[in-house]
Design a protein around this motif. Sequence first.
Motif, PDB file in Angstrom:
ATOM      1  N   THR A 213       0.828  -1.095  -0.007  1.00  0.00           N
ATOM      2  CA  THR A 213       0.055   0.139  -0.005  1.00  0.00           C
ATOM      3  C   THR A 213       0.792   1.248  -0.033  1.00  0.00           C
ATOM      4  O   THR A 213       1.721   1.330   0.835  1.00  0.00           O
ATOM      5  CB  THR A 213      -0.862   0.219   1.229  1.00  0.00           C
ATOM      6  OG1 THR A 213      -1.822  -1.086   1.276  1.00  0.00           O
ATOM      7  CG2 THR A 213      -1.823   1.259   1.309  1.00  0.00           C
TER       8      THR A 213
ATOM      9  N   ARG B  89       2.028   4.948   0.877  1.00  0.00           N
ATOM     10  CA  ARG B  89       1.746   5.660   1.962  1.00  0.00           C
ATOM     11  C   ARG B  89       2.363   7.110   1.707  1.00  0.00           C
ATOM     12  O   ARG B  89       1.741   8.003   2.059  1.00  0.00           O
ATOM     13  CB  ARG B  89       2.509   4.963   3.472  1.00  0.00           C
ATOM     14  CG  ARG B  89       1.913   3.843   3.626  1.00  0.00           C
ATOM     15  CD  ARG B  89       0.670   3.752   4.038  1.00  0.00           C
ATOM     16  NE  ARG B  89       0.191   2.549   4.988  1.00  0.00           N
ATOM     17  CZ  ARG B  89      -1.177   2.178   4.955  1.00  0.00           C
ATOM     18  NH1 ARG B  89      -1.906   2.851   4.223  1.00  0.00           N
ATOM     19  NH2 ARG B  89      -1.408   1.154   5.609  1.00  0.00           N
TER      20      ARG B  89
ATOM     21  N   GLN C 189      -5.528   7.442  -8.058  1.00  0.00           N
ATOM     22  CA  GLN C 189      -6.726   8.210  -7.072  1.00  0.00           C
ATOM     23  C   GLN C 189      -6.492   9.697  -6.937  1.00  0.00           C
ATOM     24  O   GLN C 189      -5.480  10.220  -7.026  1.00  0.00           O
ATOM     25  CB  GLN C 189      -6.227   7.404  -5.355  1.00  0.00           C
ATOM     26  CG  GLN C 189      -4.804   7.833  -5.112  1.00  0.00           C
ATOM     27  CD  GLN C 189      -4.695   7.151  -3.777  1.00  0.00           C
ATOM     28  OE1 GLN C 189      -5.028   7.859  -2.706  1.00  0.00           O
ATOM     29  NE2 GLN C 189      -3.929   6.183  -3.562  1.00  0.00           N
TER      30      GLN C 189
ATOM     31  N   ARG D  21      -2.676  15.472  -0.012  1.00  0.00           N
ATOM     32  CA  ARG D  21      -3.252  14.423   0.503  1.00  0.00           C
ATOM     33  C   ARG D  21      -4.178  13.778  -0.621  1.00  0.00           C
ATOM     34  O   ARG D  21      -4.965  14.299  -1.312  1.00  0.00           O
ATOM     35  CB  ARG D  21      -4.055  14.831   1.849  1.00  0.00           C
ATOM     36  CG  ARG D  21      -4.821  13.617   2.285  1.00  0.00           C
ATOM     37  CD  ARG D  21      -5.606  14.079   3.588  1.00  0.00           C
ATOM     38  NE  ARG D  21      -4.913  14.572   4.725  1.00  0.00           N
ATOM     39  CZ  ARG D  21      -5.255  16.039   5.132  1.00  0.00           C
ATOM     40  NH1 ARG D  21      -6.017  16.730   4.588  1.00  0.00           N
ATOM     41  NH2 ARG D  21      -4.182  16.415   6.082  1.00  0.00           N
TER      42      ARG D  21
ATOM     43  N   GLY E  38      -6.922  10.495  -1.690  1.00  0.00           N
ATOM     44  CA  GLY E  38      -8.363  10.192  -1.183  1.00  0.00           C
ATOM     45  C   GLY E  38      -8.132   8.941  -0.432  1.00  0.00           C
ATOM     46  O   GLY E  38      -9.051   8.834   0.679  1.00  0.00           O
ATOM     47  N   SER E  39      -6.966   8.206  -0.475  1.00  0.00           N
ATOM     48  CA  SER E  39      -6.847   6.955   0.567  1.00  0.00           C
ATOM     49  C   SER E  39      -6.173   7.327   1.731  1.00  0.00           C
ATOM     50  O   SER E  39      -6.023   6.769   2.428  1.00  0.00           O
ATOM     51  CB  SER E  39      -5.811   6.141  -0.132  1.00  0.00           C
ATOM     52  OG  SER E  39      -4.354   6.749  -0.543  1.00  0.00           O
ATOM     53  N   GLY E  40      -5.652   8.596   1.715  1.00  0.00           N
ATOM     54  CA  GLY E  40      -4.963   9.066   3.203  1.00  0.00           C
ATOM     55  C   GLY E  40      -3.495   9.166   2.751  1.00  0.00           C
ATOM     56  O   GLY E  40      -2.600   9.827   3.530  1.00  0.00           O
ATOM     57  N   ALA E  41      -3.054   8.572   1.666  1.00  0.00           N
ATOM     58  CA  ALA E  41      -1.471   8.808   1.418  1.00  0.00           C
ATOM     59  C   ALA E  41      -1.232  10.287   1.315  1.00  0.00           C
ATOM     60  O   ALA E  41      -1.880  10.961   0.954  1.00  0.00           O
ATOM     61  CB  ALA E  41      -1.396   8.054   0.047  1.00  0.00           C
TER      62      ALA E  41
END
Length: 330
Positions: free
Chosen positions: A145, A147, A185, A209, A211-214
């Motif tokens: 994933t 980050r 994303q 930032r 959408g996934s928070g990455a």
Amino acid sequence: MTGRLRVGVIGTGAMGAAHARTLSTSVAEVDLVAVHDLDAERAEALADELGAAASPSPEALVADVDAVVVASPDATHVGLVLAGLAAGRPMLCEKPLALDASGARRVVDAEVAAGRRLVQVGFTRRYDPAFRELKAVIDSGDLGTVRLVHAVHRNATNNTSTDDATLVTGSMIHELDTLPWLLDQPIAAVRVESPVDGPFRDPQLATVRFGSGALASVEVFVNARYGYDVQTEVVGTDGTASLEPRSTVTVRRAGAAGTPVRDDFVAHFADAYRLELAAWARAARAGTVDGPDAWDGYLANVAAEAGVRSLRSGSWEAVVPDERPELYRR
């Protein structure tokens, strides 16, 4: 379209001239037939070099060709693209599509009204072999994933990004398109700041930032002096992948070893520009759009507009585009 694609280029500065030369020498089934520039002498010199005509106006060029490359100053893009759309011409418009989101939305609305996509935006990094390889690694899942992303974009000097806003809308906009494409994303919010004061804050550092928070850090420094330098590192839960600076030669001299750094972005991305123009020409002949379209240009403008607001507010700014029209979901 079954015959050769007759192309015209509007704008014969560094970018437009490079596109014109690439089209005339390195793109199959394309004939460069016309160029135009407000500097008539510069346009005529390029036309003579490449065996094309120097059109007296953008309108005359659009009328005489099958497809158009828009490489004129940023502020002229929307008007020229809308004129091309009215004539039904496929277009490759250099980034940015517009100076702001409302201008880009005008192009989107014109395409929606016409019921077809004709505009490709010149986000060249999507065609760069190294960036494509980096995206393939991300898409493979080998990094786990994602980050964090760290991106660096430096120019030796820059004459087009000359204030806070145009550094974001004219230079950082590359990363504001490339990073969402790499991660597949959307950008949710952005914060942009600078370590310097004054009318032109250069360098700038954005935190983005997704959408996934990455999160991504984006450094843009358009007067870094030492050369043109683009780097990207993607950090995942299972590993990292880096797009490293390119050099094929190490020089040892006077007690030191080093590698040269180009100061020419056109040379740095020469392969990407050739691949981009070839893909655009093939799509134009087929009546389609390959790669970043007007909606992608609009999304990048929405993110850039949020970045400009952040520079002024000192705060995180949300990136909230309109709903995607059906035309861009196909």
